[in-house]
Motif scaffolding. Structure first.
Motif, short mmCIF file in Angstrom:
data_model
loop_
_atom_site.label_atom_id
_atom_site.label_comp_id
_atom_site.label_asym_id
_atom_site.label_seq_id
_atom_site.Cartn_x
_atom_site.Cartn_y
_atom_site.Cartn_z
N SER A 165 0.80 -1.21 0.00
CA SER A 165 0.00 0.00 0.00
C SER A 165 0.84 1.27 0.00
O SER A 165 0.31 2.34 0.23
CB SER A 165 -0.92 -0.01 1.23
OG SER A 165 -0.13 -0.03 2.40
N VAL A 166 2.15 1.18 -0.25
CA VAL A 166 3.01 2.35 -0.27
C VAL A 166 2.87 3.02 -1.63
O VAL A 166 2.76 2.36 -2.66
CB VAL A 166 4.47 1.95 0.00
CG1 VAL A 166 5.38 3.15 -0.06
CG2 VAL A 166 4.60 1.25 1.33
N ASP A 167 2.92 4.34 -1.62
CA ASP A 167 2.81 5.11 -2.85
C ASP A 167 3.98 4.75 -3.78
O ASP A 167 5.14 4.81 -3.38
CB ASP A 167 2.84 6.60 -2.51
CG ASP A 167 2.72 7.48 -3.73
OD1 ASP A 167 2.17 7.01 -4.75
OD2 ASP A 167 3.19 8.63 -3.66
N PRO A 168 3.72 4.38 -5.03
CA PRO A 168 4.80 3.99 -5.95
C PRO A 168 5.81 5.11 -6.18
O PRO A 168 7.00 4.84 -6.34
CB PRO A 168 4.08 3.63 -7.24
CG PRO A 168 2.67 3.37 -6.86
CD PRO A 168 2.40 4.17 -5.63
N LYS A 169 5.37 6.36 -6.19
CA LYS A 169 6.31 7.46 -6.39
C LYS A 169 7.25 7.60 -5.19
O LYS A 169 8.44 7.85 -5.37
CB LYS A 169 5.55 8.77 -6.62
CG LYS A 169 4.87 8.83 -7.96
CD LYS A 169 4.22 10.17 -8.16
CE LYS A 169 3.53 10.21 -9.53
NZ LYS A 169 2.95 11.51 -9.80
N ALA A 170 6.73 7.44 -4.00
CA ALA A 170 7.57 7.51 -2.81
C ALA A 170 8.56 6.34 -2.78
O ALA A 170 9.72 6.50 -2.40
CB ALA A 170 6.71 7.51 -1.55
N TYR A 171 8.08 5.18 -3.20
CA TYR A 171 8.94 4.00 -3.24
C TYR A 171 10.11 4.22 -4.21
O TYR A 171 11.26 3.95 -3.88
CB TYR A 171 8.09 2.80 -3.67
CG TYR A 171 8.82 1.48 -3.65
CD1 TYR A 171 9.01 0.79 -2.46
CD2 TYR A 171 9.28 0.92 -4.83
CE1 TYR A 171 9.66 -0.42 -2.44
CE2 TYR A 171 9.93 -0.29 -4.83
CZ TYR A 171 10.12 -0.96 -3.63
OH TYR A 171 10.78 -2.16 -3.61
N ARG A 172 9.82 4.73 -5.39
CA ARG A 172 10.87 5.00 -6.38
C ARG A 172 11.82 6.09 -5.89
O ARG A 172 13.03 6.01 -6.09
CB ARG A 172 10.26 5.39 -7.72
CG ARG A 172 9.63 4.22 -8.46
CD ARG A 172 9.01 4.65 -9.79
NE ARG A 172 9.85 5.47 -10.62
CZ ARG A 172 10.69 5.00 -11.54
NH1 ARG A 172 10.78 3.71 -11.73
NH2 ARG A 172 11.41 5.83 -12.26
#
Length: 106
Positions: free
Chosen positions: A6-13
């Motif tokens: 459920s983590v934001d993909p942009k934050a993950y990248r």
């Protein structure tokens, strides 16, 4: 690795991008530490290869007692011998550490 959760993909990248740049910054320091640590680890072997005449002696059937080695070192450097490393093997030379002016510990 595929993104799951459920983590934001942009934050993950963004997190992985910062991790990559941090690795690029830290890697040269780790490489320098590894190289200098290896040199220090093999210090005796490097000294043996560079200075064999000072590090090795001819093997004799008998070895003089340590007291005679200490006396010879003190006779060669009266009042200046601060540390004497006795050899661990019969083909090794003893090492005397001195200061030429006052005989202080090195």
């Amino acid at each position: 690795m595929a993104f799951t959760g459920s983590v934001d993909p942009k934050a993950y990248r963004a997190l992985w991008r910062w991790h990559f740049y941090a690795g690029l910054i830290v890697a040269p320091f780790l490489l320098i530490l590894a190289v200098t640590g290896s040199i220090y680890l093999f210090n005796d072997e490097i000294d043996d290869a560079l200075y064999p005449a000072q590090r090795f002696v001819a093997v004799h059937a008998t070895q003089v007692p340590p007291s005679r080695m200490i006396d010879a070192a003190l006779k060669a450097y009266p009042g200046a011998a601060t540390r004497i490393d006795l050899p661990g093997a019969s083909n090794r030379s003893a090492t005397v550490f001195v200061t030429p002016d006052r005989g202080e510990a090195l």
